[in-house]
Design an enzyme around this catalytic site. Sequence first.
Site, short mmCIF file in Angstrom:
data_model
loop_
_atom_site.label_atom_id
_atom_site.label_comp_id
_atom_site.label_asym_id
_atom_site.label_seq_id
_atom_site.Cartn_x
_atom_site.Cartn_y
_atom_site.Cartn_z
N LYS A 112 3.86 -20.44 29.32
CA LYS A 112 3.38 -21.96 30.31
C LYS A 112 3.76 -23.25 30.93
CE LYS A 112 -2.08 -20.79 30.81
NZ LYS A 112 -3.04 -21.65 31.12
N LYS A 195 -0.11 -8.92 32.93
CA LYS A 195 -1.45 -8.81 33.41
C LYS A 195 -1.90 -9.44 34.39
CE LYS A 195 -2.61 -13.38 31.47
NZ LYS A 195 -3.41 -14.03 30.42
N LYS A 198 -4.36 -15.36 37.02
CA LYS A 198 -4.51 -16.55 38.40
C LYS A 198 -3.15 -16.90 38.32
CE LYS A 198 -6.65 -20.10 35.46
NZ LYS A 198 -6.93 -19.11 34.04
P1 TYM Z 1 -9.61 -17.52 31.02
O1 TYM Z 1 -10.33 -19.17 31.74
O2 TYM Z 1 -8.14 -18.00 32.02
O3 TYM Z 1 -9.94 -16.28 31.13
C1 TYM Z 1 -11.38 -16.25 31.20
C2 TYM Z 1 -11.58 -15.04 30.76
O4 TYM Z 1 -11.26 -13.68 30.88
C3 TYM Z 1 -10.29 -12.73 30.20
N1 TYM Z 1 -8.57 -12.43 31.47
C4 TYM Z 1 -8.90 -10.87 31.26
N2 TYM Z 1 -9.12 -10.21 30.44
C5 TYM Z 1 -8.49 -9.22 31.12
N3 TYM Z 1 -7.65 -8.64 31.89
C6 TYM Z 1 -7.48 -9.66 32.34
N4 TYM Z 1 -6.12 -9.59 32.76
C7 TYM Z 1 -7.55 -10.89 32.20
N5 TYM Z 1 -7.15 -12.54 32.96
C8 TYM Z 1 -8.24 -13.06 31.65
C9 TYM Z 1 -9.89 -13.62 29.26
O5 TYM Z 1 -9.54 -13.69 27.73
C10 TYM Z 1 -11.17 -14.70 28.80
O6 TYM Z 1 -11.85 -13.71 28.20
N6 TYM Z 1 -8.96 -20.62 27.03
C11 TYM Z 1 -9.98 -19.73 28.01
C12 TYM Z 1 -11.39 -19.73 28.34
C13 TYM Z 1 -12.26 -20.71 27.05
C14 TYM Z 1 -12.56 -20.36 25.28
C15 TYM Z 1 -12.98 -20.73 24.98
C16 TYM Z 1 -13.27 -18.72 25.35
C17 TYM Z 1 -12.49 -22.15 26.71
N7 TYM Z 1 -13.28 -22.53 25.95
C18 TYM Z 1 -13.94 -20.99 24.02
C19 TYM Z 1 -13.96 -18.78 24.54
C20 TYM Z 1 -14.50 -19.77 23.35
C21 TYM Z 1 -9.25 -19.01 29.62
O7 TYM Z 1 -8.68 -19.97 29.74
O8 TYM Z 1 -9.34 -18.66 29.97
#
Ligand code: TYM
Length: 332
Positions: A112, A195, A198
Site C-alpha cells: 500500500k 487477489k 477492494k
Molecule cells: P479486509 O476488510 O481487507 O478483508 C476482510 C476479510 O476478507 C478476506 N479477503 C479475501 N479472502 C479471499 N480472497 C480474497 N481475494 C480476499 N480479499 C479479502 C481477508 O483475508 C479478510 O479475512 N485487517 C483486516 C481486518 C481486521 C481483522 C482484525 C481481521 C481488523 N482487525 C482482527 C481479523 C482479526 C482487513 O483489512 O480485512
Amino acid sequence: RLRVLSGIQPTAGSFHLGNYLGAVREWVALQETHDAFYMVVDLHAITIPQDPAELRASTRLAAAQLLGAGVDPARCTLFVQSHVPEHTQLAWVMNCLTRFGEASRMTQFKDKAAKQGAEGTSVGLFTYPVLQAADILLYHANQVPVGEDQRQHVELTRDVGQRFNSLYGETLTLPDAYIPKAAAKIYDLQDPSAKMSKSATSDKGVVWLMDEPKVSAKKFRSAVTDAGTEVRYDPEAKPGVSNLLTVYSALTGISVGEIEEKFTGQLYGPLKVEVAELFADWVAPFRARVNEFLDDSAQLDAILAEGAAKDWLPLLMVDGHDLDPTMGSVVY
Ligand code: TYM
C-alpha cells in the site's frame, strides 16, 4: 468452546466475493461451534482518508451485509470496533512492544505504501497490524478466521502477544489463523494473478456483492481464462479457470474434481455461464436480506449497541481475575 474473532473493513460500495468466500462464509459456520466475536473495523478504515458521513453509512452497510450473509447476533457478538474504546487502548500498549523493523516487514503495508508513496502514507497505516493484534488479543481469541492475505498479521499478533506474556506474565492467549483451504484466496476475474481486492485499479474483475446481479453475471461471463480448451484445475497453468472452479465449488459444495468431470469435453463458455448463474442465485436473496436490515435502521442500531455492550464480559476476565481494561495493572 474455543473462541474465534475476526473483523472486516467497511467499504463504500459493498464487500466483494473474496471477502465473502474467504472470510464471512466461515464466520457464519463458526458461530455454530465457537464462541464468536465479529466486528466491523471502522478504525482500520480511517488509515486512509474517509468522509465521515460516508464512513458511517458504509459501517452500517457492512453490518447489514454480515447479517444478510447469516451472521446471527443470537449466536455471536457482532459489533463496531470504534464502539469499544479498549481496542485503541491495548493498541497503544502493543505499539510499544512492536519493533519498527517488524512492522516494516508487513507485506500489505509495503504494497500500500508503495502505491501511495511514503509522504502520502499515514502512520496509522503503518501501525494498522498492531491495532489488529490488539483486536484479537483483547478477547483471548484462539482462532482468527481470515483469508490468506491476513496470515502475516495473525503471526505478528502471536509475536507481540508472546512478548507481552514474557515481559509481564502469562496473560494473553496466542491465536492461530484459521484459513479456509478451498477459498483462501479468490483472484481478480480480469487479472487472475492478483487477489480480488477492494483497491484494485479497475473493478472489472471485482465482483461486488451489492451490485445488480446482472452486472456481476457479466463479469463472470467475461472472466479472463487462457488459450486452452480443457476445464481443469491447475492454478499455475490455468489461473483463471482454476479461480472459476474454486468459486463454483465454494458456492455449491461440490468438489473441484466432480466439477471437472461434469465439464469434460466442454469449452470454458459453459463454465463461465454456470458460475454466473450460481452466483446470481445466491446473491439475489442475499441482497434482499441486506436491504431489509438497512431499511430497519432502529433494529440495526440496537443490534450493534447490544454487541458493543456484551463484549465487555469476556475481555475483562483472565483466569478468573479482573483486568483493568487499559491493561495498566498488568503493565505497571
Ligand atoms: P479486509 O476488510 O481487507 O478483508 C476482510 C476479510 O476478507 C478476506 N479477503 C479475501 N479472502 C479471499 N480472497 C480474497 N481475494 C480476499 N480479499 C479479502 C481477508 O483475508 C479478510 O479475512 N485487517 C483486516 C481486518 C481486521 C481483522 C482484525 C481481521 C481488523 N482487525 C482482527 C481479523 C482479526 C482487513 O483489512 O480485512
